[in-house]
Write a protein that holds these residues in place. Structure first.
Motif, PDB file in Angstrom:
ATOM      1  N   PRO A  94       0.843  -1.504   0.442  1.00 19.61           N
ATOM      2  CA  PRO A  94       0.188   0.321  -0.299  1.00 19.61           C
ATOM      3  C   PRO A  94       0.840   1.666   0.042  1.00 19.61           C
ATOM      4  CG  PRO A  94      -1.098  -1.431   1.365  1.00 19.61           C
ATOM      5  CD  PRO A  94      -0.033  -2.230   1.258  1.00 19.61           C
ATOM      6  N   ALA A  95       1.859   1.110   0.460  1.00 14.76           N
ATOM      7  CA  ALA A  95       2.489   2.528   0.586  1.00 14.76           C
ATOM      8  C   ALA A  95       3.372   3.068  -1.372  1.00 14.76           C
ATOM      9  CB  ALA A  95       4.238   2.486   1.115  1.00 14.76           C
ATOM     10  N   LEU A  96       2.974   1.564  -1.592  1.00 16.83           N
ATOM     11  CA  LEU A  96       3.559   2.596  -2.965  1.00 16.83           C
ATOM     12  C   LEU A  96       2.516   2.608  -3.559  1.00 16.83           C
ATOM     13  CD1 LEU A  96       6.211  -0.645  -4.426  1.00 16.83           C
ATOM     14  CD2 LEU A  96       6.116   2.028  -3.661  1.00 16.83           C
ATOM     15  N   TYR A  97       0.828   2.547  -3.349  1.00 21.04           N
ATOM     16  CA  TYR A  97       0.100   3.005  -3.845  1.00 21.04           C
ATOM     17  C   TYR A  97      -0.191   4.916  -4.236  1.00 21.04           C
ATOM     18  CZ  TYR A  97      -2.298  -1.453  -2.648  1.00 21.04           C
ATOM     19  OH  TYR A  97      -2.384  -2.919  -2.658  1.00 21.04           O
ATOM     20  N   PRO A  98       0.302   4.952  -4.116  1.00 16.38           N
ATOM     21  CA  PRO A  98       0.227   6.403  -4.359  1.00 16.38           C
ATOM     22  C   PRO A  98       1.206   7.595  -5.611  1.00 16.38           C
ATOM     23  CG  PRO A  98       0.404   6.970  -2.129  1.00 16.38           C
ATOM     24  CD  PRO A  98       0.748   5.625  -2.109  1.00 16.38           C
ATOM     25  N   LYS A  99       2.508   6.530  -5.913  1.00 15.95           N
ATOM     26  CA  LYS A  99       3.259   6.089  -6.880  1.00 15.95           C
ATOM     27  C   LYS A  99       2.603   5.922  -7.589  1.00 15.95           C
ATOM     28  CE  LYS A  99       7.438   6.891  -4.119  1.00 15.95           C
ATOM     29  NZ  LYS A  99       9.156   6.343  -4.384  1.00 15.95           N
ATOM     30  N   MET A 100       1.652   4.330  -7.518  1.00 15.63           N
ATOM     31  CA  MET A 100       0.902   4.232  -8.374  1.00 15.63           C
ATOM     32  C   MET A 100      -0.050   5.151  -9.351  1.00 15.63           C
ATOM     33  SD  MET A 100      -0.907   0.372  -8.321  1.00 15.63           S
ATOM     34  CE  MET A 100       0.629  -0.221  -8.047  1.00 15.63           C
ATOM     35  N   VAL A 101      -1.282   5.511  -8.890  1.00 17.90           N
ATOM     36  CA  VAL A 101      -1.893   6.486  -9.196  1.00 17.90           C
ATOM     37  C   VAL A 101      -1.562   7.687  -9.682  1.00 17.90           C
ATOM     38  CG1 VAL A 101      -3.774   8.093  -8.018  1.00 17.90           C
ATOM     39  CG2 VAL A 101      -3.787   5.583  -7.064  1.00 17.90           C
ATOM     40  N   HIS A 102      -0.207   7.962  -9.099  1.00 18.49           N
ATOM     41  CA  HIS A 102       0.207   9.186  -9.938  1.00 18.49           C
ATOM     42  C   HIS A 102       1.237   9.038 -11.289  1.00 18.49           C
ATOM     43  CE1 HIS A 102      -1.036  11.459  -6.442  1.00 18.49           C
ATOM     44  NE2 HIS A 102      -1.492  11.997  -7.351  1.00 18.49           N
ATOM     45  N   SER A 103       1.452   8.014 -11.397  1.00 16.36           N
ATOM     46  CA  SER A 103       2.193   7.283 -12.650  1.00 16.36           C
ATOM     47  C   SER A 103       1.630   7.841 -14.170  1.00 16.36           C
ATOM     48  CB  SER A 103       2.682   6.723 -12.914  1.00 16.36           C
ATOM     49  OG  SER A 103       1.248   5.034 -12.905  1.00 16.36           O
ATOM     50  N   THR A 104       1.631   7.838 -14.906  1.00 17.84           N
ATOM     51  CA  THR A 104       1.804   8.230 -15.991  1.00 17.84           C
ATOM     52  C   THR A 104       0.537   7.285 -16.890  1.00 17.84           C
ATOM     53  OG1 THR A 104       3.514  10.019 -16.221  1.00 17.84           O
ATOM     54  CG2 THR A 104       1.942   9.401 -18.472  1.00 17.84           C
ATOM     55  N   PRO A 105       1.270   6.126 -17.217  1.00 15.56           N
ATOM     56  CA  PRO A 105       0.009   5.158 -17.752  1.00 15.56           C
ATOM     57  C   PRO A 105      -1.238   5.158 -16.305  1.00 15.56           C
ATOM     58  CG  PRO A 105       2.121   4.279 -17.331  1.00 15.56           C
ATOM     59  CD  PRO A 105       1.930   6.029 -16.572  1.00 15.56           C
ATOM     60  N   PHE A 106      -1.356   4.917 -15.675  1.00  7.73           N
ATOM     61  CA  PHE A 106      -2.094   4.822 -14.601  1.00  7.73           C
ATOM     62  C   PHE A 106      -3.599   6.114 -14.650  1.00  7.73           C
ATOM     63  CE2 PHE A 106      -4.964   5.624 -11.090  1.00  7.73           C
ATOM     64  CZ  PHE A 106      -5.506   4.389 -10.496  1.00  7.73           C
ATOM     65  N   SER A 107      -2.539   7.581 -15.008  1.00 11.67           N
ATOM     66  CA  SER A 107      -3.598   8.832 -15.686  1.00 11.67           C
ATOM     67  C   SER A 107      -4.325   8.783 -16.838  1.00 11.67           C
ATOM     68  CB  SER A 107      -2.495   9.985 -15.492  1.00 11.67           C
ATOM     69  OG  SER A 107      -2.010   9.990 -13.987  1.00 11.67           O
ATOM     70  N   VAL A 108      -3.261   8.665 -18.125  1.00 14.28           N
ATOM     71  CA  VAL A 108      -3.987   7.915 -19.207  1.00 14.28           C
ATOM     72  C   VAL A 108      -4.509   6.718 -18.999  1.00 14.28           C
ATOM     73  CG1 VAL A 108      -3.041   6.728 -21.034  1.00 14.28           C
ATOM     74  CG2 VAL A 108      -1.322   8.732 -19.956  1.00 14.28           C
ATOM     75  N   GLN A 109      -4.895   5.578 -18.354  1.00 13.78           N
ATOM     76  CA  GLN A 109      -6.246   5.136 -17.875  1.00 13.78           C
ATOM     77  C   GLN A 109      -7.353   5.427 -17.923  1.00 13.78           C
ATOM     78  OE1 GLN A 109      -4.239   1.398 -16.418  1.00 13.78           O
ATOM     79  NE2 GLN A 109      -4.682  -0.051 -18.277  1.00 13.78           N
ATOM     80  N   LEU A 110      -6.735   6.548 -17.173  1.00 15.12           N
ATOM     81  CA  LEU A 110      -8.346   7.487 -16.067  1.00 15.12           C
ATOM     82  C   LEU A 110      -9.226   8.209 -17.415  1.00 15.12           C
ATOM     83  CD1 LEU A 110      -9.248   7.055 -12.919  1.00 15.12           C
ATOM     84  CD2 LEU A 110      -7.638   9.075 -12.785  1.00 15.12           C
TER      85      LEU A 110
END
Length: 374
Positions: A94-110
């Motif tokens: 879970p400590a890596l979830y913020p970096k995962m959510v703010h990653s570029t691939p995640f944002s593009v999917q969003l």
């Protein structure tokens, strides 16, 4: 002890004296300070009302952690109050979830997720990308800055493609991604590992839909990682299962056709071929049966490694705006105006008075000559 009390009383007297002297210096120029404060307060009100309203939706979930059964550090870390990640065998904790959510691939999917706006004509559905580009209001200084910057950018830099490549972004696409990242905030409680999602948008329904989309996509991303290896094993066993089933049925068919075609024949060669085909059929069946058991185990492993996210607080439509804090902005500007007015009176205005005083005094040579003449 008496000396210390004397020093404290002396310091209090000096502080009281300094404040009283400061008040006497500022009192004659109260109108000047009032002008500074009024201008600053009006500027704060103007800025506060120029910032569009924003609404914040919140969700809180508790993810299931993948822990190693043979780990001996669990009790020690619990006694020391350390993070549960020390006892986790999962690389994406879970400590890596913020970096995962703010990653570029995640944002593009969003950006391709669907949101619902509240308009005068009723609810209107669009993609998140379309909402940010066409339905988000900017401050007047932000719009002026964007317009001036677009004048010096080429057409390729200001273009936003229908399908965004996260590894090759244009200048406008990068700005769009950064704006989306500023709308999403993820925090993790280090003790309980509870994950809090906060999404901000100018429309309350969009804020709630965005929070729900982030929640869903985050769970899918973590689930895909946790079950990726098991799914690969499952696909491998499924292919082996289909191959073993085909070979077993072929061997079974060959045995049945041979037995049917040699009914009543007592030759040793026929019996030998029949035994060979039967043994081959039994071997194929044994392989087929073992792979079927492995396939069931692979399916169970995928289900076992699929994480469970307990939604402690589900996202809801916010009722009141969270930004801007108009009273806070006005109060800050009022304080800055008071500070600026006091500084103007104490420093700049004092220098002007000193300059006027120096200019009113006669020069030393003229004063000496006047005295000699007398």
């Amino acid at each position: 002890m008496e000396d210390r009390e004397y020093m404290n009383e002396h310091d209090e007297e000096v502080l009281t004296l300094d404040l009283s002297q400061l008040f006497r210096k500022l009192k004659p120029s109260w109108r000047r300070i009032a002008v500074w404060s009024g201008v600053a307060f009006a500027t704060g009100i103007l800025i506060a009302f120029s910032i569009p309203r924003s609404y914040t939706a919140t969700a809180e979930l508790a993810p299931e952690l993948a822990t190693g059964s043979a780990s001996k550090l669990g009790s020690i870390t619990n006694m020391l109050g350390l993070s549960n990640m020390m006892n986790s065998t999962d690389a994406v904790y879970p400590a890596l979830y913020p970096k995962m959510v703010h990653s570029t691939p995640f944002s593009v999917q969003l950006l391709s997720s669907t949101v619902t706006m509240k308009t005068s004509n009723g609810p209107q559905t669009c993609t998140l990308q379309d909402y940010i580009i066409n339905h988000t209001r900017r401050t007047w200084w932000g719009a002026a800055f964007k317009g001036g910057r677009d004048l010096f950018r080429s057409k390729d830099e200001t273009m936003i493609r229908d399908t965004i490549d996260p590894y090759n972004l244009t200048d406008c696409e990068t700005t769009l991604i950064e704006q989306l990242k500023s709308m999403v905030e993820v925090s993790v409680d280090k003790k309980t590992m509870a994950v809090t999602l906060q999404t901000t948008a100018q429309d309350p329904y969009v804020a709630a839909d965005l929070c729900n989309s982030v929640n869903t996509l985050l769970q899918q991303t973590v689930t895909n990682y946790r079950t990726n290896k098991s799914k690969q094993d499952l696909a491998y066993y499924e292919s082996l299962y289909e191959e073993a089933k085909t070979e077993y049925r072929t061997a079974q068919s060959n045995y049945a056709h041979y037995v049917d075609g040699h009914q009543g024949v007592v030759l040793l060669s026929v019996r030998a071929e029949q035994d060979r085909l039967q043994n081959e059929m039994n071997l194929k069946y044994q392989i087929y049966n073992n792979i079927a058991n492995e396939l069931q185990g692979a399916k169970a492993k995928v289900q076992l490694e699929t994480p469970i996210f307990a939604e402690i607080v589900p996202p809801t439509v916010p009722l009141k705006p969270s930004k801007p804090k108009k009273k806070v902005i006005a109060a800050i500007f009022l304080i800055l105006g008071l500070a600026g007015g006091c500084a103007d009176v104490l420093f700049w205005h004092k220098k002007e008075d000193d300059n006027h005083t120096d200019s009113d005094k006669p020069d030393s040579e003229d004063w000496t000559a006047h005295s000699t003449h007398q």
